[in-house]
Design a protein around this motif. Structure first.
Motif, PDB file in Angstrom:
ATOM      1  N   UNK A   1      33.599  43.149  23.899  1.00 51.26           N
ATOM      2  CA  UNK A   1      34.047  44.532  23.709  1.00 51.26           C
ATOM      3  C   UNK A   1      33.260  45.214  22.597  1.00 51.26           C
ATOM      4  N   UNK A   2      33.024  44.479  21.510  1.00 48.45           N
ATOM      5  CA  UNK A   2      32.266  45.050  20.394  1.00 48.45           C
ATOM      6  C   UNK A   2      30.835  45.346  20.824  1.00 48.45           C
ATOM      7  N   UNK A   3      30.213  44.396  21.529  1.00 50.19           N
ATOM      8  CA  UNK A   3      28.839  44.607  21.984  1.00 50.19           C
ATOM      9  C   UNK A   3      28.756  45.785  22.949  1.00 50.19           C
ATOM     10  N   UNK A   4      29.751  45.900  23.830  1.00 45.68           N
ATOM     11  CA  UNK A   4      29.760  47.018  24.776  1.00 45.68           C
ATOM     12  C   UNK A   4      29.908  48.346  24.040  1.00 45.68           C
ATOM     13  N   UNK A   5      30.776  48.377  23.031  1.00 45.30           N
ATOM     14  CA  UNK A   5      30.962  49.609  22.262  1.00 45.30           C
ATOM     15  C   UNK A   5      29.682  49.984  21.517  1.00 45.30           C
ATOM     16  N   UNK A   6      29.009  48.997  20.953  1.00 47.68           N
ATOM     17  CA  UNK A   6      27.757  49.271  20.241  1.00 47.68           C
ATOM     18  C   UNK A   6      26.692  49.795  21.212  1.00 47.68           C
ATOM     19  N   UNK A   7      26.615  49.183  22.392  1.00 53.13           N
ATOM     20  CA  UNK A   7      25.630  49.639  23.374  1.00 53.13           C
ATOM     21  C   UNK A   7      25.942  51.059  23.841  1.00 53.13           C
ATOM     22  N   UNK A   8      27.217  51.363  24.020  1.00 55.33           N
ATOM     23  CA  UNK A   8      27.589  52.718  24.436  1.00 55.33           C
ATOM     24  C   UNK A   8      27.276  53.735  23.333  1.00 55.33           C
ATOM     25  N   UNK A   9      27.429  53.341  22.095  1.00 51.67           N
ATOM     26  CA  UNK A   9      27.082  54.250  20.993  1.00 51.67           C
ATOM     27  C   UNK A   9      25.577  54.533  20.999  1.00 51.67           C
ATOM     28  N   UNK A  10      24.787  53.497  21.248  1.00 55.06           N
ATOM     29  CA  UNK A  10      23.339  53.689  21.347  1.00 55.06           C
ATOM     30  C   UNK A  10      23.020  54.622  22.512  1.00 55.06           C
ATOM     31  N   UNK A  11      23.706  54.406  23.624  1.00 59.91           N
ATOM     32  CA  UNK A  11      23.505  55.241  24.808  1.00 59.91           C
ATOM     33  C   UNK A  11      23.824  56.704  24.499  1.00 59.91           C
ATOM     34  N   UNK A  12      24.968  56.937  23.852  1.00 61.51           N
ATOM     35  CA  UNK A  12      25.363  58.312  23.538  1.00 61.51           C
ATOM     36  C   UNK A  12      24.421  58.943  22.513  1.00 61.51           C
ATOM     37  N   UNK A  13      23.987  58.161  21.534  1.00 64.18           N
ATOM     38  CA  UNK A  13      23.059  58.697  20.533  1.00 64.18           C
ATOM     39  C   UNK A  13      21.736  59.095  21.185  1.00 64.18           C
ATOM     40  N   UNK A  14      21.279  58.283  22.130  1.00 67.03           N
ATOM     41  CA  UNK A  14      20.033  58.615  22.821  1.00 67.03           C
ATOM     42  C   UNK A  14      20.179  59.918  23.594  1.00 67.03           C
ATOM     43  N   UNK A  15      21.330  60.099  24.241  1.00 62.98           N
ATOM     44  CA  UNK A  15      21.549  61.345  24.971  1.00 62.98           C
ATOM     45  C   UNK A  15      21.712  62.531  24.018  1.00 62.98           C
ATOM     46  N   UNK A  16      22.172  62.270  22.833  1.00 61.51           N
ATOM     47  CA  UNK A  16      22.239  63.345  21.844  1.00 61.51           C
ATOM     48  C   UNK A  16      20.831  63.812  21.481  1.00 61.51           C
ATOM     49  N   UNK A  17      19.926  62.858  21.297  1.00 60.52           N
ATOM     50  CA  UNK A  17      18.535  63.204  21.002  1.00 60.52           C
ATOM     51  C   UNK A  17      17.886  63.901  22.196  1.00 60.52           C
TER      52      UNK A  17
ATOM     53  N   UNK B   1      15.721  49.244  24.838  1.00 58.60           N
ATOM     54  CA  UNK B   1      15.375  48.133  23.953  1.00 58.60           C
ATOM     55  C   UNK B   1      16.529  47.828  22.999  1.00 58.60           C
ATOM     56  N   UNK B   2      17.115  48.871  22.422  1.00 59.68           N
ATOM     57  CA  UNK B   2      18.218  48.663  21.479  1.00 59.68           C
ATOM     58  C   UNK B   2      19.437  48.062  22.177  1.00 59.68           C
ATOM     59  N   UNK B   3      19.734  48.526  23.403  1.00 61.90           N
ATOM     60  CA  UNK B   3      20.899  47.995  24.120  1.00 61.90           C
ATOM     61  C   UNK B   3      20.654  46.558  24.576  1.00 61.90           C
ATOM     62  N   UNK B   4      19.427  46.224  24.948  1.00 59.45           N
ATOM     63  CA  UNK B   4      19.119  44.839  25.297  1.00 59.45           C
ATOM     64  C   UNK B   4      19.212  43.936  24.067  1.00 59.45           C
ATOM     65  N   UNK B   5      18.882  44.480  22.908  1.00 63.53           N
ATOM     66  CA  UNK B   5      19.034  43.707  21.678  1.00 63.53           C
ATOM     67  C   UNK B   5      20.503  43.371  21.437  1.00 63.53           C
ATOM     68  N   UNK B   6      21.392  44.296  21.766  1.00 68.89           N
ATOM     69  CA  UNK B   6      22.820  44.018  21.637  1.00 68.89           C
ATOM     70  C   UNK B   6      23.231  42.879  22.566  1.00 68.89           C
TER      71      UNK B   6
END
Length: 257
Positions: free
Chosen positions: A188-204, A76-81
């Motif tokens: 590029x900014x949107x992709x970086x933000x989505x990847x950060x969300x992706x990595x944070x989710x995997x951290x959880x 949901x967060x990545x689709x919002x990006x």
């Protein structure tokens, strides 16, 4: 301290690395608690391992209600990006399309101006020597200048028109390049933000899975045969359509234990 100062003095290290997305203590406790509760409930179910001494051929993805929740929250967060990106580049994309249409017409205008200049024929020697009424006694050099003047004037106008068309084409190409760069930067900014969300989710997910494996009655077997299922990097980040999934070589990550 000296080592840190030396690192920051490096020409390519002019600032500290950015902090990861904040993993709030409430979220961390929730992940730990859910991992423990799922382990006590025997989730996920683990099939008997026929030969524990042999390495597993491939671990299947395991999904629990909490993993599904984390995965869907990340999606949901990545689709919002993506939605934000589409809104941000809507106007530049429209301007880029308009500039592309104008560029085609500008190229045609330049071609026409070049052809008109190329097709302009200089007066022949006979035309330069031709005298008109009242020029019987006029010096030949003056006559030649008079016959040549219309040609030079016409050529100057065509040359000015060609130069204007060329300058307009250059401006449109520059505008197109600037718009493309602006859109690419937003992507590029949107992709970086989505990847950060992706990595944070995997951290959880890593925190949850670590607690789950440690508290599960068949934790060792669980860790050998299953891996946590989680979100994928959305396909819109990579124009080639490749997805980075957990467990692939391209997106490999340390497996939580």
């Amino acid at each position: 301290m000296a080592r840190q100062t030396a690192a920051l003095s490096h020409p390519h290290w002019d600032r500290r690395p950015a902090d990861p997305i904040r993993y709030r203590i409430t979220a961390r406790i929730a992940d730990w608690w859910n991992g423990r509760q799922d382990a006590r409930a025997g989730l996920p179910a683990v099939a008997p391992d026929p030969d524990p001494t042999e390495p597993p051929h491939g671990r299947s993805a395991a999904f629990t209600p909490h993993l599904e929740k984390l995965r869907r929250m990340a999606n949901d967060a990545m689709h919002h990006e993506l939605v934000h990106l589409q809104q941000e580049v809507a106007e530049p994309a429209y301007q880029l399309a308009r500039a592309g249409a104008q560029l085609v017409e500008a190229e045609r205008a330049l071609t026409r101006a070049q052809e008109a200049l190329r097709d302009l024929k200089a007066p022949t020697e006979d035309e330069l020597r031709a005298r008109r009424v009242g020029e019987t006694d006029t010096d030949e050099s003056v006559v030649r200048k008079r016959r040549l003047a219309p040609y030079l004037e016409r050529r100057a106008r065509l040359e000015a028109h060609r130069q204007e068309a060329e300058e307009a084409l250059v401006r449109l190409r520059q505008t197109r390049a600037e718009l493309q760069e602006r859109i690419a930067r937003s992507q590029s900014v949107a992709a970086a933000r989505a990847r950060r969300i992706h990595e944070h989710s995997w951290r959880r997910i890593g925190s949850y899975w670590q607690r789950l494996v440690r508290k599960h009655p068949a934790g060792e077997q669980l860790n050998r045969t299953l891996r946590p299922g989680g979100p994928e990097v959305p396909g819109w980040i990579d124009p080639a359509g490749e997805r980075v999934t957990a467990g692939t070589a391209a997106g490999a990550r340390p497996e939580p234990t």
